[in-house]
Design a protein around this motif. Structure first.
Motif, PDB file in Angstrom:
ATOM      1  N   ASP A 225       1.096   4.773  -4.864  1.00 18.73           N
ATOM      2  CA  ASP A 225      -0.119   4.618  -5.676  1.00 18.73           C
ATOM      3  C   ASP A 225      -1.231   5.544  -5.203  1.00 18.73           C
ATOM      4  N   CYS A 226      -1.500   5.568  -3.884  1.00 16.98           N
ATOM      5  CA  CYS A 226      -2.675   6.319  -3.416  1.00 16.98           C
ATOM      6  C   CYS A 226      -2.310   7.458  -2.469  1.00 16.98           C
TER       7      CYS A 226
ATOM      8  N   ALA B 162      -1.230   7.223   0.629  1.00 18.15           N
ATOM      9  CA  ALA B 162      -1.447   6.936   2.047  1.00 18.15           C
ATOM     10  C   ALA B 162      -0.108   6.820   2.792  1.00 18.15           C
TER      11      ALA B 162
ATOM     12  N   SER C 218      -4.636   0.752   2.315  1.00 16.38           N
ATOM     13  CA  SER C 218      -5.671   1.595   1.741  1.00 16.38           C
ATOM     14  C   SER C 218      -6.024   1.208   0.310  1.00 16.38           C
ATOM     15  N   CYS C 219      -5.010   0.920  -0.520  1.00 20.42           N
ATOM     16  CA  CYS C 219      -5.302   0.621  -1.927  1.00 20.42           C
ATOM     17  C   CYS C 219      -4.832  -0.759  -2.342  1.00 20.42           C
TER      18      CYS C 219
ATOM     19  N   CYS D 135      -0.142  -1.870   0.836  1.00 18.01           N
ATOM     20  CA  CYS D 135      -0.767  -0.652   1.335  1.00 18.01           C
ATOM     21  C   CYS D 135      -2.171  -1.018   1.797  1.00 18.01           C
TER      22      CYS D 135
ATOM     23  N   CYS E 174       2.758   5.301   0.338  1.00 23.00           N
ATOM     24  CA  CYS E 174       2.245   4.573  -0.815  1.00 23.00           C
ATOM     25  C   CYS E 174       2.288   5.486  -2.036  1.00 23.00           C
TER      26      CYS E 174
HETATM   27 ZN   LIG Z   1      -2.038   2.905  -1.373  1.00 16.75          ZN
END
Ligand SMILES: [Zn+2]
Length: 256
Positions: free
Chosen positions: A240-241, A243, A214-215, A212, A238
């Protein structure tokens, strides 16, 4: 093998981006005046120009907040600390830094005789917040809206009068104020991360182009396609974040 490829293999690498959140406080200039109404101050009336009085800076993932001021360190040593920190940074995070903090720092370091700093990517969070059309883009209002803190009350111009007079209590307050701004700016980065299109692809450090952007996480779910004007790309989410990520033809991931 190209020169670029050879140098890429040789250059020292970091496994993680060195992300520096930074905020400066300027001290007001002083000038002579006869009237206060609708006055333009000519340069001849200026006794002393505004200048950087102090700065606070924090590395992402570290607890320490670095603070240096002309009161404690002197102007020269303060600017030197600032220059060294910026030289270590891959990414510099600010709130309104692109039009305020960074040009201020650039100018003061230049006239103080420093070489240009080593290049970094600027992530100015006010640009991300502008995408939200909030009724106020002031850092204080934005972080309160997110419920992640607030700016310290300065008490207004008296604080700056105290700082100019070299009052230690005023400087202690300035320090708390400055450090708090850095703290909440970094918290805001975490909040707006999937919207911050100026963030660099984290795979540049991990050498994982498929993570990802972003993260840096790898928990990506294939959801469908992102349609462009002419080409469709695989669309990942994603976990996790949050995105949305598209996969380019060369295999790199991008914020969709
Ligand atoms: Zn992410």
């Amino acid at each position: 093998v190209s020169l670029s490829d050879r140098l890429l293999a040789l250059a020292p690498r970091h496994k993680e981006p060195r992300v520096l959140t930074i905020d400066i406080e300027t001290l007001p200039g002083t000038a002579l005046y006869f009237s206060r109404w609708n006055v333009n101050i000519g340069m001849a009336n200026v006794l002393e120009s505004p200048r950087i009085g102090c700065f606070a800076a924090k590395w992402y993932g570290k607890r320490t907040i670095h603070f240096h001021s002309e009161h404690r360190d002197g102007q020269k040593a303060m600017l030197e600390r600032l220059w060294h920190l910026l030289n270590e940074a891959d990414v510099v995070v600010t709130y309104n830094g692109d039009s305020f903090d960074i040009p201020w720092i650039r100018g003061e370091l230049a006239v103080a005789g420093h070489d240009p700093w080593s290049p970094f990517l600027s992530v100015d969070l006010i640009k991300t917040v502008r995408r939200f059309k909030f009724d106020s883009k002031r850092l204080d209002d934005v972080v309160q809206r997110y419920g992640i803190g607030r700016k310290m009350d300065t008490g207004g111009i008296e604080l700056w009068k105290g700082a100019l007079a070299g009052d230690s209590k005023a400087w202690a307050k300035m320090r708390r104020y400055n450090c708090m701004d850095v703290e909440i700016t970094e918290r805001l980065l975490d909040e707006v991360r999937p919207y911050a299109t100026s963030l660099p692809h984290l795979g540049q450090w991990t050498r994982d182009r498929e993570c990802c952007p972003s993260c840096g996480g790898n928990d990506l779910t294939l959801v469908g396609l992102v349609y462009g004007k002419t080409t469709a790309y695989p669309k990942l989410h994603c976990e996790d974040c949050g995105a949305w990520v598209k996969v380019l033809r060369n295999g790199d991931t991008r914020l969709a």
